[in-house]
Enzyme design. Structure first.
Site, PDB file in Angstrom:
ATOM      1  N   ALA A  65       0.871  -1.170   0.000  1.00 17.07           N
ATOM      2  CA  ALA A  65       0.000   0.000   0.000  1.00 17.07           C
ATOM      3  C   ALA A  65       0.911   1.224   0.000  1.00 17.07           C
ATOM      4  O   ALA A  65       2.070   1.141   0.417  1.00 17.07           O
ATOM      5  CB  ALA A  65      -0.871  -0.012   1.240  1.00 17.07           C
ATOM      6  N   GLY A 108       0.513  -4.945   0.635  1.00 19.80           N
ATOM      7  CA  GLY A 108      -0.674  -4.924  -0.231  1.00 19.80           C
ATOM      8  C   GLY A 108      -0.380  -5.505  -1.613  1.00 19.80           C
ATOM      9  O   GLY A 108      -1.282  -6.025  -2.265  1.00 19.80           O
ATOM     10  N   GLU A 111      -0.752  -9.097  -1.188  1.00 16.22           N
ATOM     11  CA  GLU A 111      -2.188  -9.360  -1.018  1.00 16.22           C
ATOM     12  C   GLU A 111      -2.911  -9.281  -2.358  1.00 16.22           C
ATOM     13  O   GLU A 111      -3.807 -10.076  -2.644  1.00 16.22           O
ATOM     14  CB  GLU A 111      -2.783  -8.368  -0.006  1.00 16.22           C
ATOM     15  CG  GLU A 111      -2.273  -8.647   1.407  1.00 16.22           C
ATOM     16  CD  GLU A 111      -2.662  -7.572   2.410  1.00 16.22           C
ATOM     17  OE1 GLU A 111      -2.400  -6.389   2.138  1.00 16.22           O
ATOM     18  OE2 GLU A 111      -3.222  -7.913   3.460  1.00 16.22           O
ATOM     19  N   GLU A 131       4.276  -5.394   6.946  1.00 11.85           N
ATOM     20  CA  GLU A 131       3.511  -4.365   7.666  1.00 11.85           C
ATOM     21  C   GLU A 131       3.936  -4.243   9.133  1.00 11.85           C
ATOM     22  O   GLU A 131       3.897  -3.165   9.713  1.00 11.85           O
ATOM     23  CB  GLU A 131       2.002  -4.690   7.605  1.00 11.85           C
ATOM     24  CG  GLU A 131       1.374  -4.498   6.235  1.00 11.85           C
ATOM     25  CD  GLU A 131       1.406  -5.752   5.370  1.00 11.85           C
ATOM     26  OE1 GLU A 131       2.205  -6.673   5.659  1.00 11.85           O
ATOM     27  OE2 GLU A 131       0.631  -5.804   4.409  1.00 11.85           O
TER      28      GLU A 131
HETATM   29  C1  HXC Z   1       5.085   4.450  -1.000  1.00 12.00           C
HETATM   30  C2  HXC Z   1       7.068   3.537  -1.699  1.00 12.00           C
HETATM   31  C3  HXC Z   1       6.688   2.278  -1.176  1.00 12.00           C
HETATM   32  C4  HXC Z   1       5.416   2.173  -0.542  1.00 12.00           C
HETATM   33  C5  HXC Z   1       8.637   2.085  -2.047  1.00 12.00           C
HETATM   34  N1  HXC Z   1       8.278   3.368  -2.232  1.00 12.00           N
HETATM   35  N2  HXC Z   1       7.687   1.396  -1.425  1.00 12.00           N
HETATM   36  N3  HXC Z   1       6.277   4.613  -1.589  1.00 12.00           N
HETATM   37  N4  HXC Z   1       4.655   3.298  -0.479  1.00 12.00           N
HETATM   38  N5  HXC Z   1       4.953   1.009  -0.072  1.00 12.00           N
HETATM   39  C6  HXC Z   1       9.053   4.434  -2.879  1.00 12.00           C
HETATM   40  C7  HXC Z   1      10.214   4.896  -2.039  1.00 12.00           C
HETATM   41  O1  HXC Z   1       9.782   5.821  -1.077  1.00 12.00           O
HETATM   42  C8  HXC Z   1      11.100   5.505  -3.089  1.00 12.00           C
HETATM   43  O2  HXC Z   1      10.635   6.770  -3.478  1.00 12.00           O
HETATM   44  C9  HXC Z   1      10.894   4.594  -4.286  1.00 12.00           C
HETATM   45  O3  HXC Z   1       9.645   3.931  -4.072  1.00 12.00           O
HETATM   46  C10 HXC Z   1      11.979   3.536  -4.435  1.00 12.00           C
HETATM   47  O4  HXC Z   1      12.087   2.833  -3.206  1.00 12.00           O
HETATM   48  P1  HXC Z   1      13.473   2.662  -2.417  1.00 12.00           P
HETATM   49  O5  HXC Z   1      13.130   2.399  -0.992  1.00 12.00           O
HETATM   50  O6  HXC Z   1      14.383   3.806  -2.704  1.00 12.00           O
HETATM   51  O7  HXC Z   1      14.042   1.355  -3.116  1.00 12.00           O
HETATM   52  P2  HXC Z   1      14.956   0.210  -2.470  1.00 12.00           P
HETATM   53  O8  HXC Z   1      16.061   0.825  -1.637  1.00 12.00           O
HETATM   54  O9  HXC Z   1      15.331  -0.683  -3.615  1.00 12.00           O
HETATM   55  O10 HXC Z   1      14.012  -0.575  -1.468  1.00 12.00           O
HETATM   56  C11 HXC Z   1      12.885  -1.287  -1.967  1.00 12.00           C
HETATM   57  C12 HXC Z   1      11.957  -1.743  -0.794  1.00 12.00           C
HETATM   58  C13 HXC Z   1      11.594  -0.512   0.050  1.00 12.00           C
HETATM   59  C14 HXC Z   1      12.697  -2.775   0.058  1.00 12.00           C
HETATM   60  C15 HXC Z   1      10.728  -2.402  -1.439  1.00 12.00           C
HETATM   61  O11 HXC Z   1      11.116   0.527  -0.828  1.00 12.00           O
HETATM   62  C16 HXC Z   1      10.540  -0.796   1.047  1.00 12.00           C
HETATM   63  O12 HXC Z   1      10.812  -1.372   2.094  1.00 12.00           O
HETATM   64  N6  HXC Z   1       9.300  -0.356   0.772  1.00 12.00           N
HETATM   65  C17 HXC Z   1       8.197  -0.486   1.704  1.00 12.00           C
HETATM   66  C18 HXC Z   1       7.677  -1.907   1.720  1.00 12.00           C
HETATM   67  C19 HXC Z   1       6.534  -2.055   2.703  1.00 12.00           C
HETATM   68  O13 HXC Z   1       6.691  -1.839   3.920  1.00 12.00           O
HETATM   69  N7  HXC Z   1       5.325  -2.445   2.225  1.00 12.00           N
HETATM   70  C20 HXC Z   1       4.157  -2.620   3.048  1.00 12.00           C
HETATM   71  C21 HXC Z   1       3.371  -1.349   3.051  1.00 12.00           C
HETATM   72  S1  HXC Z   1       2.005  -1.419   4.176  1.00 12.00           S
HETATM   73  P3  HXC Z   1      11.345   8.149  -2.926  1.00 12.00           P
HETATM   74  O14 HXC Z   1      10.575   9.219  -3.655  1.00 12.00           O
HETATM   75  O15 HXC Z   1      11.133   8.136  -1.449  1.00 12.00           O
HETATM   76  O16 HXC Z   1      12.782   8.022  -3.327  1.00 12.00           O
HETATM   77  C22 HXC Z   1       0.840  -2.291   3.355  1.00 12.00           C
HETATM   78  C23 HXC Z   1      -0.461  -2.439   4.092  1.00 12.00           C
HETATM   79  C24 HXC Z   1      -1.514  -3.074   3.239  1.00 12.00           C
HETATM   80  O17 HXC Z   1       1.015  -2.745   2.265  1.00 12.00           O
HETATM   81  C25 HXC Z   1      -2.855  -2.861   3.868  1.00 12.00           C
HETATM   82  C26 HXC Z   1      -3.967  -3.016   2.840  1.00 12.00           C
HETATM   83  C27 HXC Z   1      -5.329  -2.631   3.422  1.00 12.00           C
END
Ligand code: HXC
Length: 257
Positions: A65, A108, A111, A131
């Site tokens: 998400a 997400g 999911e 998450e």
């Molecule tokens: C918004 C995101 C994002 C996310 C990555 N980006 N994931 N933006 N939401 N979930 C953005 C980063 O901020 C960055 O932009 C760009 O994408 C590239 O990501 P990097 O982090 O620079 O890349 P990298 O170092 O290769 O790392 C990749 C990664 C990391 C390991 C996937 O981005 C990461 O941990 N992302 C979050 C993963 C996560 O926690 N997902 C769960 C979300 S909660 P900028 O502009 O900042 O450079 C969820 C709840 C679901 O999903 C509920 C449903 C109801």
């Protein structure tokens, strides 16, 4: 016109949907989910669409998400979140979805991939529910569908540690059905979807529903549903065509009737 999706087809019965927010690793914001729900709603009514392929980029299917958007919502905002409506539309879609997954498939994103009927992944794919690292938990089926897909032990480890698993591990655990070289994942997913698209649509629909019953009912109820669905198909022209084509040693041409 969608802004966060690339839509191609339908070609040979298959609609291709590519998640396209490269600047955020295809993070699922409300707009993207809304476009996806709307596209699937249109595909449901389109007889030319017999199966759908959903894919992302080589780097990410979807990294979850959109965390930036999520940060702006408080408890009431989450309660009234329009994304729940979009997820429900995606879950109700009644044609087969094949997910072609490369790179990050997290939160997400994982999911969403689990809403697909068949998951095919490149060997570099990473599946996870991170998450817990954000002080939250999966909210779009991650706890329920992951347990059903990989079993309680691995699902619990993934959800409580937030650590992702490799494509190879996902294959062993039953989350995905095939592993490919990353550059061939989409091609393979489209080929699988095209194969399904040649089958009798009503048989596909009922078989898919029966398979879903295996996940959410007891055995006796599931078997009863299967028997009813099997019987219903006896009234279709496509069944006649399928059996006649076999006897005449030619490929069947199904009409959806
Ligand atoms: C918004 C995101 C994002 C996310 C990555 N980006 N994931 N933006 N939401 N979930 C953005 C980063 O901020 C960055 O932009 C760009 O994408 C590239 O990501 P990097 O982090 O620079 O890349 P990298 O170092 O290769 O790392 C990749 C990664 C990391 C390991 C996937 O981005 C990461 O941990 N992302 C979050 C993963 C996560 O926690 N997902 C769960 C979300 S909660 P900028 O502009 O900042 O450079 C969820 C709840 C679901 O999903 C509920 C449903 C109801």
């Amino acid at each position: 016109m969608p802004n966060h999706l690339i839509i191609e087809g339908p070609e040979r019965g298959v609609l291709r949907i590519t998640l396209h927010r490269p600047e955020a690793l295809n993070a699922l914001n409300t707009a993207l989910l809304g476009e996806l729900a709307e596209t699937l709603t249109g595909a449901q009514d389109d007889n030319q669409v017999r199966a759908v392929v959903i894919t992302g980029s080589q780097r990410a299917f979807a990294a979850g998400a959109d965390i930036k958007e999520m940060a702006e919502r408080d408890l009431v905002g989450i309660l009234e979140d329009p994304r729940q409506r979009h997820w429900a539309t995606i879950a109700r879609f009644n044609k087969p979805i094949v997910a072609a997954v490369n790179g990050f498939c997290l939160g997400g994103g994982c999911e969403l991939a689990m809403h697909a009927d068949i998951l095919i992944a490149g060997e570099d794919a990473r599946f996870g529910q991170p998450e817990i690292n954000l002080g939250i938990m999966p909210g779009a089926g991650g706890t329920q569908r992951l347990v059903r897909a990989v079993g309680k032990a691995l699902a619990t480890q993934m959800v409580l540690t937030g650590e992702p698993i490799s494509a190879r591990r996902a294959l062993e655990a039953g989350l995905i059905s095939e592993i490919t070289q990353p550059e061939l994942t989409l091609e393979r997913a489209v080929a699988v979807a095209e194969t399904i698209a040649t089958k009798a649509p009503l048989a596909v629909r009922l078989a898919r529903e029966a398979l879903h019953k295996a996940e959410d009912t007891d055995l006796a109820t599931g078997l009863r549903f299967e028997r009813h669905a099997f019987t219903l198909l006896a009234g279709t022209r496509d069944r006649e065509e399928g059996i006649r084509a076999f006897q005449e040693k030619r490929p069947a041409t199904f009409s959806g009737h």
